[in-house]
Structure formats: structure tokens, C-alpha cells
Design an enzyme around this catalytic site. Structure first.
Site, short mmCIF file in Angstrom:
data_model
loop_
_atom_site.label_atom_id
_atom_site.label_comp_id
_atom_site.label_asym_id
_atom_site.label_seq_id
_atom_site.Cartn_x
_atom_site.Cartn_y
_atom_site.Cartn_z
N GLY A 129 -10.25 21.97 -43.53
CA GLY A 129 -9.80 20.84 -42.73
C GLY A 129 -10.89 20.04 -42.04
N ASP A 141 -4.52 24.20 -32.30
CA ASP A 141 -3.07 24.27 -32.09
C ASP A 141 -2.79 25.54 -31.28
OD1 ASP A 141 -0.36 23.93 -32.24
OD2 ASP A 141 -0.19 24.32 -34.37
N LYS A 188 -3.69 19.89 -29.56
CA LYS A 188 -2.30 19.70 -29.13
C LYS A 188 -2.17 20.42 -27.79
CE LYS A 188 -0.56 19.63 -33.90
NZ LYS A 188 0.23 20.37 -34.92
N PHE A 227 3.12 17.47 -36.60
CA PHE A 227 2.30 17.87 -37.74
C PHE A 227 1.61 16.62 -38.29
CE2 PHE A 227 1.34 18.85 -42.12
CZ PHE A 227 0.75 20.09 -42.00
N ASP A 285 -4.48 18.35 -44.17
CA ASP A 285 -3.64 18.25 -45.37
C ASP A 285 -2.21 18.66 -45.13
OD1 ASP A 285 -4.29 21.10 -45.00
OD2 ASP A 285 -3.28 21.36 -46.94
P1 5GP Z 1 -4.36 27.29 -34.75
O1 5GP Z 1 -4.98 28.51 -35.37
O2 5GP Z 1 -5.09 26.77 -33.53
O3 5GP Z 1 -2.87 27.45 -34.52
O4 5GP Z 1 -4.39 26.14 -35.79
C1 5GP Z 1 -5.54 25.66 -36.23
C2 5GP Z 1 -5.50 25.40 -37.72
O5 5GP Z 1 -4.19 25.13 -38.23
C3 5GP Z 1 -6.31 24.18 -37.94
O6 5GP Z 1 -7.62 24.53 -38.33
C4 5GP Z 1 -5.57 23.46 -39.04
O7 5GP Z 1 -6.11 23.85 -40.26
C5 5GP Z 1 -4.14 23.95 -38.97
N1 5GP Z 1 -3.28 22.98 -38.27
C6 5GP Z 1 -2.81 23.04 -36.99
N2 5GP Z 1 -2.05 21.97 -36.70
C7 5GP Z 1 -2.05 21.19 -37.82
C8 5GP Z 1 -1.43 19.92 -38.14
O8 5GP Z 1 -0.75 19.25 -37.35
N3 5GP Z 1 -1.66 19.45 -39.39
C9 5GP Z 1 -2.41 20.12 -40.31
N4 5GP Z 1 -2.57 19.56 -41.51
N5 5GP Z 1 -3.00 21.31 -40.05
C10 5GP Z 1 -2.81 21.84 -38.81
MG MG Z 2 -8.25 24.44 -40.32
#
Ligand code: 5GP
Ligand code: MG
Length: 185
Positions: free
Chosen positions: A49, A108, A136, A157, A164
Site C-alpha cells: 500500500g 486504522d 482514521k 474504506f 487497493d
Molecule cells: P491496521 O493494521 O492499522 O488496522 O490497518 C493498516 C493496514 O490496513 C494498512 O496498511 C492498509 O493496508 C489496510 N487498510 C486500512 N484501512 C484501509 C482502507 O480504508 N483502505 C484500504 N485499501 N486499505 C486499508
Molecule cells: Mg498496508
């Protein structure tokens, strides 16, 4: 692709300006941290990402640096919520004594950054910082505070600028939500 986009949350011009600012702040801070006798900075993007973000960011960093990669997947395929963090491409074992800047696309729940920071710290780096393009707010249950944040966005999202859905839309230049019809295709 355009047809699948619902709403742009952060446009390409705002992204461009903010990435420039982040680069300036990182360059200033790290100039006072990475001494002339220290080994050069290591930038560690969390793939896939953050590949577009990091490509733009490093061009605002004028110091000598090295790019190393870690690959992580938490939203496999069509999932729109985290399925737990799995490592797809391992960390290089060479971070001991280095100043490291971890770069991710979005914070996130904070699990991705938490897992990667722990793996980095196991190698006893000289310092660890982190930079995320998007956050977020209020979503993280973990005590994770990135040193640099591009934008706070609502809890939706999003795709584009590296992010992606099912592997697509990473090349979309803005950060946007998808129309519901595009999501369950
Ligand atoms: P976390 O581990 O903090 O919950 O999420 C981080 C990872 O989840 C990010 O590196 C990303 O790859 C994916 N992610 C979190 N939110 C989104 C979103 O709204 N859209 C997309 N495409 N990926 C997300
Ligand atoms: Mg990621």
C-alpha cells in the site's frame, strides 16, 4: 476506473502539497538525529500500500538513505476489514544500529504498525520513527502514535494513491471511496 469512484476525500493536489511538507519536516528532524558518523537512514515502507507514497516522499528527503522493504497483508482479496496481519515479505536482518523510518499508507486499528515496529525493535536499531499518509482517528485500540501523519480521514474504506480494493485502484491518483456497486463485483 473513474466510474467506480464514489467520492474523493483527498485530492491529488492536496496529497502533493502535504507529502512535500512531510518530507520537509522529516528531513529537518532527522538532520539533527542521524549524525555524520552514523550509518545512513533506513526508510522501511510497508508494502504494497505505501509504494506510491514512499516513492514521492523519498524524493523530498535530500540525505543519503537506503530503502528496505517489508511486505504485509491485512486486507486480503475483497476484504474491507482487517483479517489479522500476515507477513508476506520479511524484514532485512540489517537494521541493528540504524535509524529507521517506517512508512505506511494508513493507520486504522494500528496492528500493522505495532507488529512491524516490534519486528524492527527486535533488531536493536539506533532509533525508530513512523510516518503514515492517512489515519482514521479513534480507530486504534493500541497505544500507537505515528511521528508523522499526512491526513486524518473519516472511518470509510478508501482506495487510490497506493491503496487497493482486491488489488485494484492503486493507480488512482486521488484518495477516494468506492461506489457500492464496484465493491461487491
Ligand atoms: P491496521 O493494521 O492499522 O488496522 O490497518 C493498516 C493496514 O490496513 C494498512 O496498511 C492498509 O493496508 C489496510 N487498510 C486500512 N484501512 C484501509 C482502507 O480504508 N483502505 C484500504 N485499501 N486499505 C486499508
Ligand atoms: Mg498496508
Amino acid at each position: 476506473m473513474e466510474h467506480d469512484i464514489e467520492r474523493v476525500l483527498v485530492g491529488r493536489e492536496a496529497i502533493r502539497a502535504r507529502v512535500h511538507e512531510l518530507g520537509g519536516a522529516i528531513a529537518r528532524d532527522l538532520a539533527g538525529v542521524v549524525g555524520p558518523d552514523d550509518p545512513p537512514l533506513v526508510i522501511l515502507p510497508i508494502l504494497t500500500g505505501s509504494m506510491i507514497f514512499v516513492a514521492d516522499l523519498v524524493r523530498h528527503l535530500p540525505m543519503k538513505l537506503r530503502l528496505e522493504l517489508i511486505g504485509v497483508s491485512s486486507y486480503p482479496g475483497k476484504s474491507m476489514e482487517s483479517k489479522g496481519v500476515s507477513i508476506r515479505h520479511e524484514l532485512p536482518p540489517t537494521l541493528g544500529g540504524r535509524h529507521v523510518l517506517i512508512v505506511d499508507d494508513i493507520l486504522d486499528s494500528g496492528h500493522t504498525l505495532d507488529v512491524v515496529s516490534r519486528l524492527v525493535r527486535e533488531q536493536r536499531p539506533a532509533s525508530v520513527r513512523s510516518c503514515v499518509l492517512l489515519r482514521k482517528p479513534g480507530k486504534s485500540t493500541l497505544p500507537i502514535t505515528p511521528d508523522y501523519v499526512g491526513f486524518d480521514i473519516p472511518d470509510a474504506f478508501v482506495v487510490g494513491y497506493g491503496l487497493d480494493y482486491d488489488g485494484y485502484y492503486r493507480n488512482y491518483p486521488d484518495i477516494a471511496t468506492l461506489r457500492p456497486e464496484a465493491r461487491d463485483a
